[in-house]
Design an enzyme around this catalytic site. Structure first.
Site, PDB file in Angstrom:
ATOM      1  N   ASP A  17       0.779  -1.209  -0.125  1.00  0.00           N
ATOM      2  CA  ASP A  17      -0.004  -0.134  -0.054  1.00  0.00           C
ATOM      3  C   ASP A  17       0.913   1.469   0.138  1.00  0.00           C
ATOM      4  O   ASP A  17       1.969   1.177   0.421  1.00  0.00           O
ATOM      5  CB  ASP A  17      -0.888  -0.049   1.249  1.00  0.00           C
ATOM      6  CG  ASP A  17      -1.841  -1.105   1.238  1.00  0.00           C
ATOM      7  OD1 ASP A  17      -2.596  -1.284   0.219  1.00  0.00           O
ATOM      8  OD2 ASP A  17      -2.395  -1.369   2.281  1.00  0.00           O
TER       9      ASP A  17
ATOM     10  N   ASP B 255      -4.654  -3.030   5.193  1.00  0.00           N
ATOM     11  CA  ASP B 255      -5.098  -2.407   6.575  1.00  0.00           C
ATOM     12  C   ASP B 255      -6.621  -2.529   6.405  1.00  0.00           C
ATOM     13  O   ASP B 255      -7.362  -2.499   7.609  1.00  0.00           O
ATOM     14  CB  ASP B 255      -4.656  -0.998   6.637  1.00  0.00           C
ATOM     15  CG  ASP B 255      -4.844  -0.277   5.293  1.00  0.00           C
ATOM     16  OD1 ASP B 255      -5.811  -0.335   4.686  1.00  0.00           O
ATOM     17  OD2 ASP B 255      -4.215   0.913   5.394  1.00  0.00           O
TER      18      ASP B 255
ATOM     19  N   ASP C 167      -9.497  -5.714   2.141  1.00  0.00           N
ATOM     20  CA  ASP C 167      -7.820  -6.164   1.757  1.00  0.00           C
ATOM     21  C   ASP C 167      -7.837  -7.521   1.969  1.00  0.00           C
ATOM     22  O   ASP C 167      -6.789  -8.517   1.657  1.00  0.00           O
ATOM     23  CB  ASP C 167      -6.960  -5.547   2.531  1.00  0.00           C
ATOM     24  CG  ASP C 167      -6.782  -4.222   1.728  1.00  0.00           C
ATOM     25  OD1 ASP C 167      -6.730  -3.967   0.674  1.00  0.00           O
ATOM     26  OD2 ASP C 167      -6.447  -3.233   2.530  1.00  0.00           O
TER      27      ASP C 167
END
Length: 1014
Positions: free
Chosen positions: A454, A755, A759
């Site tokens: 990310d 997070d 996901d």
């Protein structure tokens, strides 16, 4: 060997089928101590039992919930029976007991809830405030805990040291040797008297006890490490209001009456009731088995422990905690099935099985040859029908030697060394801000070839500030302007902005217990709230001015959030939306101009705003667009917020600086053969700017948007995916698709960060799922293998380094142990065949076994990582564990040691002028001493499999130094002082120097071997 291992002992790091796990266990033969060897593998029978029990409980719960829900729809006239408050509860000032509270949520008992006055009535009976929560006075909290219990589940008791001693004694070979020691003791005393006749038996018994206690100590220490790590895994904090102030609290400290704030991805920490919130959808599948999510609201206010918040946010009041909750009862009935074994553990079980079978064969043949030699001697003297006590003891010694060959030859320490190394690494990684949830992840991370990371919070600091804005078509620098910004914007636009910022938010502005203003929420939300405060807005006043009709929380698929409020004047409805600039702007057909007037959004204005978005993005700013619309014709909470027809109020640019050290970490990964890819939901220009700053995006790399990626066919993906370095505006399914393609099509070992709740599929699909400890939701953490506690990309690189360290440390230990195995087997076998006797006795072999097994594992499997590890290419998915370089080192050392021992056996007496009755004992002691020192120096050589300099960093590993020192110290004790028990005799200074020199000579030979290309 490698092909056999790959065929029969190859399991996945994650999601291996039960059939595969059963298969390798069934192939494991010659297991000395199943209890110890398989302690850290999944208990499949208990797992089946647990799964069956879970299904039974889920079905009971599901039926109970459905029946109670149906019953309360039809039985409206029946009132609950009168409830009597127990005296102890009444004396404490409460008006309801724990059992009554538990039955309300457990049975979804609406009637009983109404009987007690609803949620507000229960709050009163619990002496709790729905707005301010519980009082923090210690005496009150203690009294509440005493009456209602603590929020902890029953756990199995910690196993004591003596349990591990008992487990170590379950070793079949040690049991047989124990019987040999007992028989030797009886026969020895009967023939030679006390104490002379007891020496051999006591020597074997003492050796067995030493092995058992060293083994038990090592295993006990490991169990303590795993216990500590398990406690860390269970540390969950939630947002709670106590004394009117929001604060973080451990779920273990929750009590009935506590007010808990829940958001998407949170796990419900205890049974309780809904107080207020919007669009709350709960996933109850873990508890009831129902896959259909449940809407929770004032009509259906029941929240059960262990369920997950799938959408929305709310406040809940805790009613029941710990073992009184549905989840607690379910957990109490289940037996832990254990974590899946790691691929290395399984592979080394295969190695142990192969070598064990070879060792068993050699042991049987050695015993047969020794016995045959003895019979031949007796036949030649004609005494084959006459047996003395000494001859019986000699026969028993032969049997003990054969059994001890099995002890040495079956390397049960191999799979256990993996656990030792992983336990050591996991404990150290905690200090480096990484919590390993699954053993295999630490090991697999060493083979990682790709990291899909990310952007926000991982590559960047996640400390966000609005630094630029385009409000009413005017671009301004917001940073350092403070309240002066308000005067530069039309008053009507300021009101709209404040209304939008404070009503359309998942964050809050609160006053903490120190009287200071505190912003709560995600970093993006707090940055926007800070802008609202700088415009002169007052959060609480603004929230009280409007009635919220509907909330649509932000999610990574829609990439926007919305709210509908009722305006005080005339009851008109207004919708506010906020999200990804291009998406929200595309939903607008009007804009607020520089005069504060609403005008149509023409082509020129659209072009201007898009250019502004790109300019902000090129400066590495995250951009958000804020818009509103007045809804005509009324609005129901069941209606969806309109998708178009909005008026653009402004665009803000949020600065999220790159974390210090990220660029260096990315470069370190590149040198280590690990490709770093950025996968983000942000604008492509923002993503590219950050990726260039981090060193991720290179000149030959590709940046692509999620919608474009989705349109590609398989043929195009084959060409495209290896070049992708940045994926922007991606959805969770885009991330999942990329990970799946990299793993299955390109055979990459993929680590993925995540997070959010969405996901979870990508984290589950990846070889290593990495969840963020600060920004990550509980759902993401539960799906992950490793939790990055500081959300820092550099920590991910540290995890990779530790993973490589574990892998290479185990290789070092395997190389060392196989060398000892080969030499000990060949020496005793060949000596038995050629001379009719074995130079290494049972006691001596047990000592060698301890050097190689427990002490060797401690020394080599706990080497800390060094920077050189990240200069090698990753092993990848198909790499051989026992490499050609290892075989070269093993065979080279084995040949050297074998030659030395055979020369000593053949010429030793002449070389050292040994004669007389003790000459054979002296020679065998010298051979034993040389053999042990060969292992000591080989252990040092094994610190590096390819490098010649094996002393680099040796003092950094104090365990290694202590083990080597202890081995030498106890070897001196055994030779010089324990001769009667260990069948040794004191050596001269010359013989000691010779023994050490022979051992040391193995080091230059090992260095020479490393120069041979393989």
């Amino acid at each position: 060997m490698e092909s056999y291992l790959n065929e029969n002992f190859d399991v996945k790091a994650k999601h291996s089928s039960e059939e595969v796990l059963e298969k390798w266990r069934n192939l494991c033969g010659v297991v000395k101590n199943p209890k110890r060897r398989f302690r850290f593998t999944a208990n499949l029978s208990k797992r089946y039992e647990a799964a069956a029990m879970r299904r039974t409980n889920q079905e009971k719960l599901r039926i109970a919930v459905l029946v109670s829900k149906a019953a309360f729809q039809f039985i409206s006239g029946v009132s609950p029976s009168d409830y009597t408050v127990p005296e102890d509860v009444k004396a404490a000032g409460f008006e309801i007991c724990a059992d009554e509270l538990g039955s309300i949520v457990e049975s979804h008992d609406v009637k009983k809830l109404k009987f007690h006055g609803g949620v507000d009535g229960l709050a009163g009976k619990l002496k709790a405030s729905p707005t301010d929560g519980l009082s923090t006075e210690a005496a009150q909290l203690s009294q509440r805990q005493e009456l209602f219990g603590i929020n902890k589940f029953a756990e199995s008791e910690m196993r004591g040291f003596w349990v591990f001693v008992w487990e170590a004694l379950q070793d079949m070979t040690l049991m047989i040797l124990g019987v040999c020691a007992f028989v030797s003791l009886i026969v020895g005393i009967a023939t030679e008297g006390w104490p002379k006749g007891s020496h051999d038996g006591l020597g074997i018994a003492a050796s067995i006890l030493l092995v058992v206690f060293v083994t038990a100590t090592s295993d006990y220490r490991q169990s303590l490490q795993f216990r500590d790590l398990d406690k860390e895994k269970k540390k969950i904090t939630v947002q709670v209001t106590r004394n009117g102030f929001r604060q973080k609290l451990s779920i273990y400290d929750l009590l009935p009456g506590d007010i808990v704030h829940l958001a998407i991805g949170d796990q419900v920490p205890a049974d309780g009731l809904f107080l207020s919130g919007f669009s709350v959808v709960i996933d109850e599948s873990s508890l009831t088995g129902e896959s259909e999510p449940v809407m929770v609201n004032a009509q259906n206010p029941f929240l059960m422990s262990g369920t997950k918040v799938q959408d929305g946010s709310c406040k809940m009041m805790i009613t029941t905690v710990g073992m009184r909750t549905q989840w607690g009862k379910l957990m109490a009935t289940l037996t832990e099935g254990g974590d899946d074994e790691t691929p290395l553990q399984v592979k080394l079980n295969g190695v142990a099985t192969i070598i064990g079978k070879i060792g068993l064969f050699f042991a049987v043949v050695t015993f047969a040859v020794l016995v045959q030699g003895m019979f031949m001697r007796k036949l030649s003297t004609g005494t084959h029908w006459v047996w003395s006590g000494d001859e019986a003891l000699e026969l028993l010694e032969y049997f003990a030697i054969a059994v001890t060959i099995v002890v040495v030859a079956v390397p049960e320490g191999l799979p256990l060394a993996v656990t030792l190394s992983l336990a050591f690494a996991m404990k150290k990684m905690m200090n480096d801000k990484a919590l390993v949830r699954h053993l295999a992840a630490c090991e697999t991370m060493g083979s990682a070839t790709t990291i899909c990371s990310d952007k926000t919070g991982t590559l960047t600091t996640n400390h966000m500030t609005v630094v630029k804005s385009c409000i009413c078509m005017n671009v301004q620098d917001v940073a350092n302007k403070g309240s002066s910004l308000q005067s530069e914007i039309p008053e009507s636009a300021v009101k709209l902005l404040i209304q939008s910022i404070f009503n359309n938010t998942g964050g809050e502005v609160v006053v903490n217990k120190h009287g200071k203003t505190e912003l709560l929420g995600t970093p993006t939300e707090t940055a926007i709230l800070e802008l609202g405060l700088s415009l002169g807005g007052k959060f609480q006043e603004e929230r009280k001015s409007y009635k919220v009709i509907k909330v649509e929380p932000f999610n990574s698929t829609k990439k926007r959030m919305g709210v509908v409020i009722e305006l005080p004047e005339g009851g008109r409805m207004r919708a506010h939306t906020k999200g990804a600039s291009e998406i929200v702007l595309a939903a607008c057909d009007k804009v607020v101009n520089s005069s504060g007037e609403v005008v149509p959004l023409d082509e020129e204005s659209i072009k201007y705003l898009n250019v502004t978005i790109n300019e902000f993005a090129n400066e590495a700013l995250r951009t958000l667009c804020l818009a509103y619309m007045d809804i005509e014709g009324g609005f129901s909470p069941d209606d969806a917020i309109p998708a178009s027809g909005f008026t653009c109020v402004g665009i803000v640019g949020i600065k999220d600086p790159v974390r210090p050290g990220v660029k260096e970490s990315v470069e370190l990964c590149r040198r280590a053969g690990i490709t770093v890819r950025m996968v983000t939901g942000d604008n492509i220009n923002t993503a590219k700017a950050i990726a260039r700053e981090c060193g991720i995006l290179t000149d030959d790399g590709i940046a692509i948007e999620g919608p474009v990626f989705r349109e590609k066919n398989q043929e195009e993906l084959l060409e495209l995916i290896p070049k992708i370095q940045v994926m922007a505006r991606s959805s969770p399914m885009d991330k999942h698709t990329l990970v799946k393609q990299l793993r299955t099509t390109f055979d990459e070992v993929v680590a993925v960060t995540g997070d959010g709740t969405n996901d979870a599929p990508a984290l589950h699909e990846a070889d290593i799922g990495l969840a963020m400890g600060i920004a990550g939701t509980e759902v993401a953490k539960e799906s992950a293998d490793v939790i990055i506690l500081d959300d820092n990309f550099s920590t991910i690189v540290t995890v990779a380094k530790w993973g490589r360290s574990v892998y290479i440390n185990i290789q070092k230990f395997v190389q060392f142990q196989l060398t000892v195995n080969v030499v000990a087997l060949v020496v005793n076998f060949s000596s038995a065949c050629l001379t009719g006797s074995a130079p290494l006795t049972a006691v001596q072999l047990l000592w060698v076994n301890m050097i190689m097994d427990t002490l060797g594992a401690l020394a080599l499997a706990t080497e800390p990582p060094n920077d050189e590890l990240m200069k090698r290419l990753p092993v990848g998915r198909r790499g051989n564990f026992i490499t050609n370089a290892m075989w070269r080192n093993i065979l080279g050392q084995a040949v050297y040691q074998f030659i030395v021992i055979w020369i000593l056996q053949a010429k030793g007496k002449a070389m050292f002028g040994l004669d007389g009755p003790d000459s054979t004992l002296m020679l065998n002691t010298l051979i034993f001493n040389c053999f042990v020192f060969c292992q000591v120096f080989n252990e040092i050589s094994s610190r590096e499999m390819e490098e010649i300099d094996v002393f680099k960093g040796i003092l950094d590993n104090y365990v290694f130094v202590v083990v080597i020192g202890a081995t030498v110290f106890f070897q001196i004790i055994i030779i010089e002082f324990l001769g009667t028990f260990a069948s040794t005799t004191p050596l001269t200074i010359t013989q000691w120097i010779f023994s050490i020199f022979i051992g040391f000579l193995g080091m230059p030979i090992a260095a020479g071997l490393k120069t041979i290309p393989v």
